[in-house]
Design a protein around this motif. Sequence first.
Motif, PDB file in Angstrom:
ATOM      1  N   SER A   1       0.835  -1.203   0.000  1.00 38.37           N
ATOM      2  CA  SER A   1       0.000   0.000   0.000  1.00 38.37           C
ATOM      3  C   SER A   1       0.874   1.260   0.000  1.00 38.37           C
TER       4      SER A   1
ATOM      5  N   VAL B   1       2.472   1.646  -3.435  1.00 36.68           N
ATOM      6  CA  VAL B   1       1.509   2.171  -4.416  1.00 36.68           C
ATOM      7  C   VAL B   1       1.347   3.679  -4.264  1.00 36.68           C
TER       8      VAL B   1
ATOM      9  N   ASN C   1       4.394   5.438  -5.616  1.00 33.61           N
ATOM     10  CA  ASN C   1       4.368   5.511  -7.090  1.00 33.61           C
ATOM     11  C   ASN C   1       3.400   6.598  -7.567  1.00 33.61           C
ATOM     12  N   GLU C   2       2.262   6.674  -6.917  1.00 32.80           N
ATOM     13  CA  GLU C   2       1.296   7.707  -7.285  1.00 32.80           C
ATOM     14  C   GLU C   2       1.882   9.105  -7.042  1.00 32.80           C
TER      15      GLU C   2
END
Length: 521
Positions: free
Chosen positions: A268, A271, A274-275
């Motif tokens: 999580s 992610v 990366n966002e």
Amino acid sequence: MKKLTVTLSAMLLSLCAGAQTVLTLDSCRAMAIGNNKEAQMSSIDLQIAENNKKAAFTKYLPRVSATGAYVYTSKNINLISEEQEDRLRGVGNSLSSQINDSKTAILQQINQLQQNPQFLQYLAANPQMAQTVQTYLPQLVQAIQSPGRIEGAIGTVNGLGNEIADALTLNTHNIFLASIMLTQPVYMGGKIVAYNKITDYLYQVEENKNTLANQEIIVKTDEAYWQIVSLESKKKLAQSYAELLRTLDGNVSKMIDNGFATKADGLSVKVKLNEAEVTLIQVDNGLALCKMLLCQICGMPFDSDFTLADSNNDDLVTLADISEAENIDTTSVDGKNVNRPELKSLQLAEQIYEQKVNIARAEFLPNVALTGGYTWTNPSCFDGFENKMRGMWTVGVAVKVPIITSGERIYKTRAAKLEAEKASCRLEETQEKIELQVKQSSQRVVEAAKRLSTAQKSLQAAEENLRYANVGMKEGVIPVSNVLQAQTGWLQAQSTMVQAKIDLKLAKLYLDKATGQLRID
């Protein structure tokens, strides 16, 4: 001021071309006004209006004009007929014939007198008279019969007749004309005065258009400037957020190794990281595009390296600014008292149409002008007919008075009045729209100030929530997901805070433009 602006623009452009420099909002405005093509065209229109205004003033002054002409004609002008010319040229011959007839009659009378018995008796009775007759009578007969003197006189008469006939034949094959005329208007029905007023109003209209063009440039410049400031602030936030996620990712990895967190928690975090990196790339692209837009507006090369003075300014909006914005009175706005260049132009347009009514009336009023000049002609008739260039002075007064116009004056004046009425209606409509626009802009400023106050409170809550989440995660009482939510909330609060400040700046900019208080110098 214009020279100073251009000089400042040149200095800033040279700095931008050589090394990174810091641009303020005022310097960007100055460069934009100095390099914008629309502003340059507006300045040219202003110069055109100024020259038209000066040209209109010359209508009061006298006009001097010169005229020259040459005409070749195929025939001369004869003041007498051909029959009269022939008789005039042969007047001596006609007189000679009459004299010869008279001589014959006289000689016959002398012969008859010499043979008259009564005359002979008279001479016999008067010896002295007889002696005189015998002496002078032969001389008289000889003189009458002598042709020399008479022929000379006849030749003189013929020559005089030819000279008179030649004088009555005018040589007009080559005609030359030259003149210099001066005209001074005295009264033209008031149209010169009206025309001068119109050109003065048009000059003021161009001034207002120039002001409006500069205001539009300033608005575009400020929008691009504050957009860059907003994106740079968001870029810093994105970088800070990504750094927080990297730190969190490291901490979570350690917690997974020690059994205090699951791999799902680690995924999580990755992610979200990366966002955040994707968001950072998007912000960089948007920032580059906005900088190119500002370069285009300011006339700088697209690859100019610069930073903005307000990029690191955390005090873009103070508490005093917020309080002032929240207390704006949106009900006391009157569209008639707003200092807008568009409104001034429409007011001037109304006055222009009023002067056009005067011009329409002037077309049917008397016109009076003084004239004077000097005219040369060849042939000339000032000292008989001569093929010489001679001239004369002329001074006069010209008056033109329309008498019957078949109603044209009424219709033209009525049309001009309707145009003035139309301009007045357009002015009233614009005043209403401006009043509405000012009220809407004022309401947006109040709304932006309230959003900023709310954003400040939300930011404080988000910072406190993030602090509790970090502490709780360290103590092991709060899961990683809560920390991610707290970080996301903090990022949104920070972004909302930055955007609220920029929105308040732009709202005040739009309000200043709507009220005509936008500074362009």
